[in-house]
Enzyme design. Structure first.
Site: not given
Length: 289
Positions: A44, A100, A130, A219
């Site tokens: 996130k 991650h 988030s 983007s």
């Protein structure tokens, strides 16, 4: 659907898409190539946004690829087991891959290579908010019983991929390395174009102003939100609930100011100051901590 975690070296992972075998293989046996590029984030923190930017840079601003191929196939997840392994194995050189992983779990072969890492970070208060919303739609994070409980799990590193503090402090050991670029979500929001140019320079990619314009245009949050290949609406149902998929929720800086009470803010600030006191790096959000 219940979410089960397993622990690998003290860090929680969702068993639905990760495995002990894959993590051990990545750390000890996986081969990193010198022309690899790794997008590393704590969850996130702008991963999807950076995946889109890197996809567009690779295609010289041509958005066709981004509207035909899901982002997780354009820049596959290194960490994911099952079909994720196949996507990584089939990735053509130069490989662009997402992860991650905390630094101590990252492939050991990276640290003797010339491969590049783009590490994207975000204000932990916004990450918390988030992630809390994401937990309500995702099957890779246990459903929160309440915000205070989830906040405590986040601050103590009991969420998937462990402590935000350990994650960023670990990767900041690379801050002075030539093959490491540190970018923040806030950088992208404040100076989208300038940050894209910075990324191109880091990658050794010579692009003209028109290409930069196209990368920035395609983007943007609105462009990505309306693109099914980029907004994660095509992610399998066993990962995200299709009836509650609002993955691209707001895409703003400072959403925490709406959600956190004064007491919660002050509590987070105390933990932040304690956890980060020995890190000799200043971040955009430090003034709000």
């Amino acid at each position: 659907m219940d979410t089960d975690y397993f622990q690998h070296r003290g860090i929680n992972f969702a068993s639905i898409i990760y495995s002990q075998e894959r993590l051990e293989y990545l750390e000890n046996e996986y081969r990193v190539y010198d022309d690899d590029v790794y997008l590393v984030t704590y969850p996130k923190s702008g991963t999807t946004w950076m995946m889109e930017i890197l996809s567009l840079i690779r295609s010289n601003g041509d958005s066709t690829w981004c509207y035909k191929v899901p982002n997780y196939m354009r820049i596959p997840w290194l960490d994911v087991s099952g079909v994720g392994v196949q996507l990584v194995d089939q990735c053509e050189s130069p490989r662009y891959l997402s992860s991650h992983l905390q630094i101590q779990l990252f492939p050991k072969s990276f640290f003797s290579s010339k491969a590049k890492v783009i590490y994207t970070a975000r204000n932990p208060k916004d990450v918390l908010v988030s992630m809390y919303h994401y937990a309500h739609m995702s099957h890779v994070i246990k459903k929160p019983h309440g915000f205070d409980e989830f906040m405590e799990d986040f601050l103590q590193g009991r969420v998937p991929f462990g402590s935000w503090f350990d994650h960023i402090k670990g990767w900041m050991q690379m801050i002075d390395k030539e093959n490491f670029l540190f970018v923040t979500y806030e950088d992208l929001k404040q100076d989208h174009r300038g940050t894209v140019k910075k990324i191109c320079t880091f990658l050794g990619k010579e692009v003209d102003e028109q290409t930069i314009n196209l990368v920035v245009e395609h983007s943007s949050f609105s462009s990505m939100k309306n693109n099914n290949m980029s907004n994660n609406s095509l992610v399998p149902d066993y990962i995200i609930d299709p009836k509650n998929n609002n993955f691209m929720r707001k895409g703003i800086v400072g959403d925490w100011q709406i959600h956190l009470t004064q007491k919660q803010r002050e509590y987070i600030d105390i933990i932040y100051q304690e956890k980060m006191k020995d890190l000799d790096v200043k971040f955009r959000w430090d003034e709000n901590m």
